[in-house]
Design a protein around this motif. Structure first.
Motif, PDB file in Angstrom:
ATOM      1  N   ALA A 110       0.857  -1.181   0.000  1.00 50.33           N
ATOM      2  CA  ALA A 110       0.000   0.000   0.000  1.00 50.33           C
ATOM      3  C   ALA A 110       0.895   1.232   0.000  1.00 50.33           C
ATOM      4  O   ALA A 110       1.779   1.352   0.844  1.00 50.33           O
ATOM      5  CB  ALA A 110      -0.926   0.010   1.216  1.00 50.33           C
ATOM      6  N   VAL A 111       0.681   2.131  -0.953  1.00 53.02           N
ATOM      7  CA  VAL A 111       1.472   3.355  -1.068  1.00 53.02           C
ATOM      8  C   VAL A 111       0.537   4.546  -0.906  1.00 53.02           C
ATOM      9  O   VAL A 111      -0.422   4.707  -1.657  1.00 53.02           O
ATOM     10  CB  VAL A 111       2.185   3.436  -2.439  1.00 53.02           C
ATOM     11  N   GLY A 112       0.791   5.379   0.101  1.00 54.45           N
ATOM     12  CA  GLY A 112      -0.038   6.549   0.339  1.00 54.45           C
ATOM     13  C   GLY A 112      -1.391   6.228   0.933  1.00 54.45           C
ATOM     14  O   GLY A 112      -2.286   7.068   0.932  1.00 54.45           O
ATOM     15  N   ARG A 113      -1.562   5.020   1.440  1.00 53.19           N
ATOM     16  CA  ARG A 113      -2.816   4.581   2.048  1.00 53.19           C
ATOM     17  C   ARG A 113      -2.498   3.462   3.020  1.00 53.19           C
ATOM     18  O   ARG A 113      -1.356   2.990   3.069  1.00 53.19           O
ATOM     19  CB  ARG A 113      -3.817   4.117   0.983  1.00 53.19           C
ATOM     20  N   SER A 114      -3.497   2.987   3.786  1.00 55.59           N
ATOM     21  CA  SER A 114      -3.227   2.023   4.849  1.00 55.59           C
ATOM     22  C   SER A 114      -3.662   0.611   4.525  1.00 55.59           C
ATOM     23  O   SER A 114      -3.414  -0.298   5.310  1.00 55.59           O
ATOM     24  CB  SER A 114      -3.918   2.474   6.144  1.00 55.59           C
ATOM     25  N   SER A 115      -4.316   0.378   3.386  1.00 59.84           N
ATOM     26  CA  SER A 115      -4.802  -0.971   3.098  1.00 59.84           C
ATOM     27  C   SER A 115      -4.817  -1.209   1.596  1.00 59.84           C
ATOM     28  O   SER A 115      -4.758  -0.270   0.793  1.00 59.84           O
ATOM     29  CB  SER A 115      -6.202  -1.182   3.687  1.00 59.84           C
ATOM     30  N   TYR A 125      -6.170  -7.657  -4.788  1.00 58.25           N
ATOM     31  CA  TYR A 125      -5.107  -6.877  -5.421  1.00 58.25           C
ATOM     32  C   TYR A 125      -3.817  -7.006  -4.618  1.00 58.25           C
ATOM     33  O   TYR A 125      -3.832  -7.251  -3.410  1.00 58.25           O
ATOM     34  CB  TYR A 125      -5.503  -5.397  -5.521  1.00 58.25           C
ATOM     35  N   LYS A 126      -2.670  -6.870  -5.289  1.00 55.47           N
ATOM     36  CA  LYS A 126      -1.374  -6.952  -4.632  1.00 55.47           C
ATOM     37  C   LYS A 126      -0.788  -5.583  -4.313  1.00 55.47           C
ATOM     38  O   LYS A 126       0.089  -5.459  -3.474  1.00 55.47           O
ATOM     39  CB  LYS A 126      -0.380  -7.720  -5.522  1.00 55.47           C
ATOM     40  N   MET A 127      -1.249  -4.529  -4.994  1.00 55.58           N
ATOM     41  CA  MET A 127      -0.734  -3.188  -4.735  1.00 55.58           C
ATOM     42  C   MET A 127      -1.850  -2.169  -4.887  1.00 55.58           C
ATOM     43  O   MET A 127      -2.696  -2.311  -5.772  1.00 55.58           O
ATOM     44  CB  MET A 127       0.421  -2.849  -5.688  1.00 55.58           C
ATOM     45  N   ALA A 128      -1.843  -1.141  -4.036  1.00 57.16           N
ATOM     46  CA  ALA A 128      -2.785  -0.030  -4.136  1.00 57.16           C
ATOM     47  C   ALA A 128      -2.017   1.259  -3.892  1.00 57.16           C
ATOM     48  O   ALA A 128      -1.279   1.369  -2.909  1.00 57.16           O
ATOM     49  CB  ALA A 128      -3.929  -0.182  -3.133  1.00 57.16           C
ATOM     50  N   VAL A 129      -2.172   2.227  -4.798  1.00 57.47           N
ATOM     51  CA  VAL A 129      -1.464   3.493  -4.710  1.00 57.47           C
ATOM     52  C   VAL A 129      -2.477   4.632  -4.667  1.00 57.47           C
ATOM     53  O   VAL A 129      -3.350   4.726  -5.531  1.00 57.47           O
ATOM     54  CB  VAL A 129      -0.514   3.700  -5.923  1.00 57.47           C
ATOM     55  N   GLU A 130      -2.392   5.465  -3.635  1.00 56.66           N
ATOM     56  CA  GLU A 130      -3.240   6.645  -3.536  1.00 56.66           C
ATOM     57  C   GLU A 130      -2.440   7.829  -4.085  1.00 56.66           C
ATOM     58  O   GLU A 130      -1.668   8.465  -3.378  1.00 56.66           O
ATOM     59  CB  GLU A 130      -3.651   6.894  -2.083  1.00 56.66           C
ATOM     60  N   GLY A 131      -2.594   8.110  -5.373  1.00 53.60           N
ATOM     61  CA  GLY A 131      -1.824   9.165  -6.007  1.00 53.60           C
ATOM     62  C   GLY A 131      -1.459   8.785  -7.429  1.00 53.60           C
ATOM     63  O   GLY A 131      -1.939   7.799  -7.973  1.00 53.60           O
ATOM     64  N   LYS A 132      -0.585   9.564  -8.038  1.00 56.00           N
ATOM     65  CA  LYS A 132      -0.217   9.363  -9.436  1.00 56.00           C
ATOM     66  C   LYS A 132       1.008   8.452  -9.548  1.00 56.00           C
ATOM     67  O   LYS A 132       1.852   8.415  -8.669  1.00 56.00           O
ATOM     68  CB  LYS A 132       0.083  10.710 -10.100  1.00 56.00           C
ATOM     69  N   ILE A 133       1.066   7.711 -10.670  1.00 53.40           N
ATOM     70  CA  ILE A 133       2.214   6.860 -10.976  1.00 53.40           C
ATOM     71  C   ILE A 133       2.785   7.313 -12.312  1.00 53.40           C
ATOM     72  O   ILE A 133       2.042   7.475 -13.286  1.00 53.40           O
ATOM     73  CB  ILE A 133       1.816   5.377 -11.058  1.00 53.40           C
ATOM     74  N   ARG A 134       4.119   7.516 -12.372  1.00 54.22           N
ATOM     75  CA  ARG A 134       4.756   7.903 -13.622  1.00 54.22           C
ATOM     76  C   ARG A 134       5.730   6.809 -14.036  1.00 54.22           C
ATOM     77  O   ARG A 134       6.577   6.377 -13.246  1.00 54.22           O
ATOM     78  CB  ARG A 134       5.491   9.227 -13.463  1.00 54.22           C
ATOM     79  N   THR A 135       5.610   6.361 -15.278  1.00 55.22           N
ATOM     80  CA  THR A 135       6.482   5.321 -15.793  1.00 55.22           C
ATOM     81  C   THR A 135       6.602   5.475 -17.301  1.00 55.22           C
ATOM     82  O   THR A 135       5.809   6.194 -17.926  1.00 55.22           O
ATOM     83  CB  THR A 135       5.949   3.926 -15.430  1.00 55.22           C
ATOM     84  N   ARG A 136       7.588   4.810 -17.905  1.00 55.59           N
ATOM     85  CA  ARG A 136       7.783   4.928 -19.348  1.00 55.59           C
ATOM     86  C   ARG A 136       6.901   3.952 -20.109  1.00 55.59           C
ATOM     87  O   ARG A 136       6.493   4.198 -21.243  1.00 55.59           O
ATOM     88  CB  ARG A 136       9.253   4.697 -19.702  1.00 55.59           C
ATOM     89  N   GLU A 137       6.578   2.823 -19.522  1.00 54.12           N
ATOM     90  CA  GLU A 137       5.766   1.831 -20.238  1.00 54.12           C
ATOM     91  C   GLU A 137       5.063   0.941 -19.243  1.00 54.12           C
ATOM     92  O   GLU A 137       5.604   0.615 -18.179  1.00 54.12           O
ATOM     93  CB  GLU A 137       6.647   0.975 -21.165  1.00 54.12           C
TER      94      GLU A 137
END
Length: 468
Positions: A353-358, A363-375
Motif C-alpha cells: 500500500a502506497v499513500g494509504r493504509s490498506s 489486489y497486490k498493490m494499491a497506490v493513492e496518487g499518481k504513478i509515472r512510468t515509461r511503459e
C-alpha cells in the motif's frame, strides 16, 4: 384502518430483536409520495403505498415504485439522515421484487456525511464517493420474487475486504454479491436509499419492503432472522465457542488461526473482532491475516462462530499480540520479515500500500496518487480477434440502439457509475475498446457492400433510361 395497519407493522418488526431499527417504517400508510422519515424519489405518482403480500405471506404496507415511463427517477426513497458513529459498523437491508419485466434498475445505496453535509463514504478503492451505490441493478434473478438486499457501512478503521454485501433469495441462497462502503473519521450521519431507476415501461414496477439499519454489535437480528420474518427461526441452537491462537506477526500484520467450533447443523462462518470492533466477517475458514497494523503496537482479538441460521457462538478466548518493532528499512529484521533476495532480485510476498493504509481484496498493490512510468505492459489471454471469426455473433445495429436506449452505454462496456465506483482495468478496457473497433470495422464493411450494391443497381436503372 390505517392506524391498525401501521400499529401491526411496527409491532411485528420489534418482536424478538434485541436492537431497534434506526429506520422507523411504522410511518408507512396507504397513500402516495413521501412519509415521515422517507422522502420520495421521483414524483408522488411514482411512489405508491398499498396493501400486498410481503415476503412472509402476510398482508403488509408495500412501497410500490411505479414508473411513469420517462426514465430517470422512477419511485423509491432517500431516507432522512440517521446518526452514525464512525468507529462502528452498520448493516443496511431492504426487500425488493420486480413485476412485469426486468427492465430498469433496482438501486440500493447510501449517503455518508460529515457535520457540514460533505460526502465522506469511502469506496473499496480508497476514494471518497459522492454516490455510494451497493447495487445498481441486475441482482434480481426472477420476476415477482422477493429478494433481501444486505450491505454494510464499515467503521472508519476497517481494513478488511469490502465485499460483505449480498443478495439473498427467500430460501437464504446467495444470488449476488454487492458492494460495501466505509465511513471516514469525520462521518456523523448517513442515509438509506432504495429506488427504481431508468424505468421506461409504464406497466413495470419495483416493490420495496422493510428497510432496516442496525449497528453490528451482536444484538442486531441475524440475516436468517430477517429472512424468517416475525414467524421465528427453526434453528435456534448456536455454534460452540471456537479457540483462537496467534501464529505469527510482522511490523504491520498478525496471523491468527482457530479451531473447535461445532454446530448442530454446521458452522458456516466467523466474525473476527479487533479491540472489540468487528474487523471482518469470514466464510468457513480457519485462519486470517490482519493487515494495515502499526509497528510495536498491542492488539486484542476474539472470534465468534456462525451457522446458516445466523446464530452466533459466544466470544472465544481473547488473544493479545504485539506487532514487531519497525526495522527502519523495510526488511531483514527477524522472523517477521516478508522480504527475500535471490540473484540480486528482491521479492516481497505481501501486499503493498502506497499513500494509504490498506490494499483492497484481490489486489497486490494499491497506490493513492499518481504513478509515472515509461511503459506499462498488461498480459491478456483473450485478445478480441474472435470478432473476425465466422462464428462470432455480431449484434445488429438495432440491438445496439436498443441497448443504448435502455442502458445508456455500449454492450460489454462498463457504465459511468461502475467506472466511478470501481475504476478501470487497463488491460480489460483496452480489449473491450478494440472489440468495439473491430465490430465497427465489420459494420463499415457491411455498409460498403450495401453501398456497392446500390451503385450497381443505380447504374442498371440509369442504363435502362438511356435513349436507344
Amino acid at each position: 384502518m390505517k392506524k391498525l395497519i401501521v400499529f401491526f407493522t411496527a409491532l411485528s418488526c420489534s418482536i424478538g430483536f434485541g436492537q431497534t431499527n434506526l429506520l422507523d417504517d411504522s410511518t408507512w400508510s396507504i397513500g402516495t409520495g413521501s412519509v415521515a422519515g422517507f422522502p420520495k424519489y421521483g414524483t408522488d405518482a411514482e411512489s405508491v403505498r398499498s396493501l400486498g403480500l410481503d415476503p412472509f405471506g402476510d398482508q403488509s404496507v408495500l412501497w410500490r415504485c411505479i414508473t411513469e415511463g420517462t426514465g430517470g427517477s422512477s419511485g423509491g426513497w432517500f431516507s432522512d439522515a440517521f446518526t452514525i458513529d464512525h468507529t462502528k459498523t452498520y448493516r443496511l437491508t431492504v426487500w425488493m421484487k420486480k413485476l412485469n419485466s426486468p427492465d430498469g434498475s433496482e438501486v440500493f445505496g447510501t449517503y455518508i456525511y460529515d457535520s457540514s453535509g460533505n460526502h465522506t463514504a469511502i469506496a473499496s478503492n480508497g476514494s471518497t464517493s459522492s454516490n455510494p451505490i451497493f447495487n445498481g441493478g441486475d441482482a434480481i434473478q426472477s420476476l415477482n420474487t422477493w429478494y433481501l438486499f444486505v450491505s454494510y457501512i464499515h467503521h472508519s478503521g476497517y481494513s478488511g475486504a469490502m465485499d460483505q454485501g449480498k443478495v439473498y433469495d427467500v430460501n437464504g441462497n446467495i444470488v449476488s454479491n454487492i458492494d460495501d462502503f466505509k465511513s471516514s473519521s469525520n462521518s456523523v450521519s448517513a442515509k438509506h436509499r432504495a429506488y427504481y431507476w431508468q424505468g421506461f415501461n409504464s406497466v413495470d414496477e419495483l416493490i420495496l419492503f422493510k428497510p432496516t439499519v442496525y449497528e453490528v454489535n451482536g444484538q442486531e437480528p441475524s440475516i436468517q432472522e430477517l429472512l424468517n420474518g416475525p414467524n421465528g427461526n427453526s434453528d435456534s441452537q448456536s455454534p460452540t465457542t471456537p479457540t483462537l491462537s496467534s501464529t505469527g506477526q510482522s511490523e504491520t500484520t498478525i496471523d491468527l488461526s482457530w479451531s473447535g467450533a461445532t454446530d448442530n447443523v454446521g458452522v458456516t462462518g466467523y466474525k473476527m473482532y479487533k479491540d472489540n470492533i468487528l474487523e471482518t466477517t469470514l466464510g468457513n475458514v480457519s485462519s486470517y491475516q490482519v493487515v494495515g497494523l502499526s509497528a510495536s503496537t498491542t492488539y486484542q482479538f476474539k472470534i465468534r462462530a456462525l451457522d446458516a441460521a445466523g446464530n452466533e457462538s459466544g466470544d472465544s478466548n481473547i488473544v493479545s499480540v504485539t506487532t514487531d518493532p519497525s526495522s527502519g528499512s523495510g526488511g531483514n529484521s527477524g522472523s517477521g520479515s516478508v522480504w527475500s533476495e535471490d540473484n540480486a532480485v528482491a521479492s516481497y510476498t505481501g501486499s503493498v500500500a502506497v499513500g494509504r493504509s490498506s490494499v483492497p481484496s484481490g489486489y497486490k498493490m494499491a497506490v493513492e496518487g499518481k504513478i509515472r512510468t515509461r511503459e506499462v505492459r498488461v498480459d491478456q489471454d483473450n485478445w478480441p480477434d474472435y470478432v473476425f471469426r465466422d462464428d462470432y455473433e455480431l449484434p445488429s445495429l438495432e440491438e445496439i440502439q436498443k441497448h443504448i436506449t435502455e442502458k445508456g452505454h455500449l454492450p460489454n462496456i462498463p457504465s459511468a457509475t461502475e467506472v466511478e465506483e470501481m475504476g478501470v482495468e487497463l488491460g480489460e478496457m483496452n480489449k473491450l475498446l478494440l472489440e468495439k473497433i473491430e465490430e465497427l470495422t465489420l459494420y463499415i464493411l457491411e455498409l460498403k457492400k450495401e453501398n456497392d450494391a446500390f451503385k450497381i443497381r443505380l447504374e442498371e436503372l440509369e442504363s435502362k433510361e438511356q435513349p436507344k
